[in-house]
Design a protein around this motif. Structure first.
Motif, PDB file in Angstrom:
ATOM      1  N   LEU A   1       0.729  -1.215  -0.154  1.00 62.85           N
ATOM      2  CA  LEU A   1       0.122  -0.534   0.549  1.00 62.85           C
ATOM      3  C   LEU A   1       1.165   1.172  -0.361  1.00 62.85           C
ATOM      4  O   LEU A   1       0.933   2.360  -0.987  1.00 62.85           O
ATOM      5  CB  LEU A   1      -0.775  -0.159   1.143  1.00 62.85           C
ATOM      6  CG  LEU A   1      -1.937  -1.081   1.294  1.00 62.85           C
ATOM      7  CD1 LEU A   1      -2.476  -1.362   2.427  1.00 62.85           C
ATOM      8  CD2 LEU A   1      -2.993  -0.724   0.326  1.00 62.85           C
ATOM      9  N   ARG A   2       2.354   1.126   0.767  1.00 61.72           N
ATOM     10  CA  ARG A   2       2.934   2.296   0.538  1.00 61.72           C
ATOM     11  C   ARG A   2       3.096   2.361  -0.829  1.00 61.72           C
ATOM     12  O   ARG A   2       3.609   4.095  -1.177  1.00 61.72           O
ATOM     13  CB  ARG A   2       3.594   2.414   1.615  1.00 61.72           C
ATOM     14  CG  ARG A   2       4.728   3.615   1.512  1.00 61.72           C
ATOM     15  CD  ARG A   2       5.474   3.190   3.249  1.00 61.72           C
ATOM     16  NE  ARG A   2       6.204   2.065   3.287  1.00 61.72           N
ATOM     17  CZ  ARG A   2       6.295   1.492   4.200  1.00 61.72           C
ATOM     18  NH1 ARG A   2       5.001   1.014   5.080  1.00 61.72           N
ATOM     19  NH2 ARG A   2       6.959   0.195   4.443  1.00 61.72           N
TER      20      ARG A   2
ATOM     21  N   ARG B   1       1.016   4.171  -3.451  1.00 60.95           N
ATOM     22  CA  ARG B   1       0.522   5.045  -3.560  1.00 60.95           C
ATOM     23  C   ARG B   1      -0.712   6.231  -3.515  1.00 60.95           C
ATOM     24  O   ARG B   1      -1.263   6.890  -4.516  1.00 60.95           O
ATOM     25  CB  ARG B   1       1.415   6.499  -4.337  1.00 60.95           C
ATOM     26  CG  ARG B   1       3.398   6.120  -4.077  1.00 60.95           C
ATOM     27  CD  ARG B   1       3.722   7.128  -4.745  1.00 60.95           C
ATOM     28  NE  ARG B   1       5.618   6.363  -4.596  1.00 60.95           N
ATOM     29  CZ  ARG B   1       6.203   7.241  -5.501  1.00 60.95           C
ATOM     30  NH1 ARG B   1       5.890   7.951  -6.630  1.00 60.95           N
ATOM     31  NH2 ARG B   1       7.954   6.664  -4.812  1.00 60.95           N
TER      32      ARG B   1
ATOM     33  N   HIS C   1      -6.636   7.693  -2.213  1.00 59.00           N
ATOM     34  CA  HIS C   1      -8.427   6.902  -1.600  1.00 59.00           C
ATOM     35  C   HIS C   1      -6.989   5.812  -1.025  1.00 59.00           C
ATOM     36  O   HIS C   1      -7.633   5.140  -1.061  1.00 59.00           O
ATOM     37  CB  HIS C   1      -9.166   6.732  -2.442  1.00 59.00           C
ATOM     38  CG  HIS C   1      -9.520   8.703  -3.026  1.00 59.00           C
ATOM     39  ND1 HIS C   1     -10.034   9.741  -2.729  1.00 59.00           N
ATOM     40  CD2 HIS C   1      -9.858   8.733  -4.485  1.00 59.00           C
ATOM     41  CE1 HIS C   1     -10.128  10.781  -3.225  1.00 59.00           C
ATOM     42  NE2 HIS C   1      -9.866  10.125  -4.525  1.00 59.00           N
ATOM     43  N   HIS C   2      -7.702   6.341   0.659  1.00 58.21           N
ATOM     44  CA  HIS C   2      -8.255   5.175   1.081  1.00 58.21           C
ATOM     45  C   HIS C   2      -8.818   4.239   1.920  1.00 58.21           C
ATOM     46  O   HIS C   2     -10.229   4.562   2.005  1.00 58.21           O
ATOM     47  CB  HIS C   2      -7.651   4.767   2.878  1.00 58.21           C
ATOM     48  CG  HIS C   2      -6.970   3.830   3.845  1.00 58.21           C
ATOM     49  ND1 HIS C   2      -6.432   3.327   3.813  1.00 58.21           N
ATOM     50  CD2 HIS C   2      -8.428   3.411   4.901  1.00 58.21           C
ATOM     51  CE1 HIS C   2      -6.774   2.011   4.598  1.00 58.21           C
ATOM     52  NE2 HIS C   2      -7.834   2.125   5.055  1.00 58.21           N
TER      53      HIS C   2
ATOM     54  N   ALA D   1     -11.191   1.120   1.012  1.00 55.81           N
ATOM     55  CA  ALA D   1     -11.214  -0.509   1.249  1.00 55.81           C
ATOM     56  C   ALA D   1     -12.634  -1.216   0.296  1.00 55.81           C
ATOM     57  O   ALA D   1     -13.741  -0.107   0.565  1.00 55.81           O
ATOM     58  CB  ALA D   1     -11.098  -0.781   2.812  1.00 55.81           C
TER      59      ALA D   1
ATOM     60  N   TRP E   1     -12.196   7.169  -6.638  1.00 54.75           N
ATOM     61  CA  TRP E   1     -12.085   6.368  -5.387  1.00 54.75           C
ATOM     62  C   TRP E   1     -12.453   4.421  -5.382  1.00 54.75           C
ATOM     63  O   TRP E   1     -11.327   4.217  -4.541  1.00 54.75           O
ATOM     64  CB  TRP E   1     -13.477   6.629  -4.518  1.00 54.75           C
ATOM     65  CG  TRP E   1     -13.291   6.036  -2.969  1.00 54.75           C
ATOM     66  CD1 TRP E   1     -13.228   7.041  -1.988  1.00 54.75           C
ATOM     67  CD2 TRP E   1     -14.000   4.897  -2.490  1.00 54.75           C
ATOM     68  NE1 TRP E   1     -13.592   6.381  -0.769  1.00 54.75           N
ATOM     69  CE2 TRP E   1     -13.529   5.059  -1.061  1.00 54.75           C
ATOM     70  CE3 TRP E   1     -14.140   3.380  -2.653  1.00 54.75           C
ATOM     71  CZ2 TRP E   1     -14.112   4.049  -0.080  1.00 54.75           C
ATOM     72  CZ3 TRP E   1     -14.894   2.899  -2.091  1.00 54.75           C
ATOM     73  CH2 TRP E   1     -14.572   2.916  -0.804  1.00 54.75           C
TER      74      TRP E   1
ATOM     75  N   CYS F   1      -9.066   2.909  -6.806  1.00 58.41           N
ATOM     76  CA  CYS F   1      -8.001   3.118  -5.881  1.00 58.41           C
ATOM     77  C   CYS F   1      -8.441   1.621  -4.674  1.00 58.41           C
ATOM     78  O   CYS F   1      -7.594   1.149  -4.621  1.00 58.41           O
ATOM     79  CB  CYS F   1      -7.712   4.260  -4.339  1.00 58.41           C
ATOM     80  SG  CYS F   1      -7.375   5.791  -5.135  1.00 58.41           S
TER      81      CYS F   1
ATOM     82  N   HIS G   1      -6.497  -1.138  -4.259  1.00 59.95           N
ATOM     83  CA  HIS G   1      -6.338  -1.829  -2.305  1.00 59.95           C
ATOM     84  C   HIS G   1      -6.002  -3.187  -2.578  1.00 59.95           C
ATOM     85  O   HIS G   1      -5.365  -3.949  -2.008  1.00 59.95           O
ATOM     86  CB  HIS G   1      -7.314  -0.935  -1.329  1.00 59.95           C
ATOM     87  CG  HIS G   1      -7.109  -1.133  -0.364  1.00 59.95           C
ATOM     88  ND1 HIS G   1      -6.650  -0.317   0.816  1.00 59.95           N
ATOM     89  CD2 HIS G   1      -6.823  -2.542   0.244  1.00 59.95           C
ATOM     90  CE1 HIS G   1      -6.499  -0.756   1.649  1.00 59.95           C
ATOM     91  NE2 HIS G   1      -6.610  -1.660   1.871  1.00 59.95           N
TER      92      HIS G   1
END
Length: 246
Positions: A60-61, A64, A67-68, A70, A114, A117, A121
């Motif tokens: 995850l790092r 980049r 948005h977080h 899930a 979103w 992402c 994720h």
């Protein structure tokens, strides 16, 4: 309490998860009733969990993501035409394994970035390498890399990523430099890795956006030919949130 020699040995072997579990079990009176096999199973389970968590954090790092996001937090009730069956298929990641592409298309504010992402994720959870970038920023970065001699290394790193997310495709027309860089990226990845793009513009307008017919044919052939399309509609979710807050 004196430090148990087993803890030293586990740490020396790099079995940090097992070391933490051993310390917890050693101080737990109920653990005395466990058999050797049960102890070992618990230690191994903790080690596997610790390694998976650490690997995911690293993925995850490196990704980049903007948005977080899930996957379990996706709102399927929002009025934006999200095809749940298609999106859940994209989350499974078989298309990434098959080195296919994806395009998420829709007006501003409906959650394209979103959702992209969220897919990224999940790919990280599946131990795939992911990189998110806005296309305009990537083009600027590549222009700078070309100027200081880093372009070859930069292109090589982009070619290795399992899932490359190019956000904000089509915000501005592509100049000759951008067309060249984009074609090189897609050529390196075609049939080998997967690329996901988000755009406010329908695919039918991408040809004109690219500007040069020869480049447009080549770029779209490598990007759209085997792409899954997730098309969204409706009003901006951000605007609706602001209206509700007001």
């Amino acid at each position: 309490m004196l430090k148990h020699p087993t803890l030293d040995l586990l740490s020396q072997l790099g079995l940090t998860g097992m070391a933490h579990a051993f310390a917890d079990l050693d101080g737990n009176g109920d653990a005395a009733s466990l058999g050797h096999a049960e102890w070992l199973a618990l230690l191994l389970d903790h080690e596997a969990t610790w390694r998976n968590d650490r690997r995911l954090a690293l993925r995850l790092r490196q990704a980049r993501l903007r948005h977080h996001a899930a996957p379990e937090d996706v709102d399927y009730r929002a009025s934006r035409g999200l095809d749940r069956r298609l999106f859940e298929m994209l989350l499974k990641g078989n298309w990434i394994a098959a080195h296919e592409n994806c395009a998420i298309i829709g007006p501003a504010g409906v959650g394209k970035s979103w959702l992209a992402c969220a897919i990224g994720h999940q790919a990280c959870r599946d131990n795939r390498s992911v990189l998110y970038t806005r296309l305009p920023r990537l083009i600027d970065d590549l222009s700078l890399a070309k100027g200081d001699g880093r372009i070859a290394a930069r292109m090589k790193s982009l070619a290795r990523v399992d899932l490359l997310i190019l956000d904000d495709w089509g915000l501005e027309p592509l100049d000759g430099n951008a067309r060249h860089h984009l074609l090189e990226i897609l050529e390196d990845r075609y049939g080998r890795r997967s690329t996901l793009v988000t755009s406010q513009l329908p695919v039918a307008r991408w040809f004109d956006l690219i500007g040069d017919p020869t480049y447009a044919d080549a770029i779209l052939d490598r990007l759209v030919h085997n792409a899954h399309r997730l098309e969204l509609s409706g009003e901006s979710m951000r605007r609706n949130l602001h209206s509700q807050a007001a």
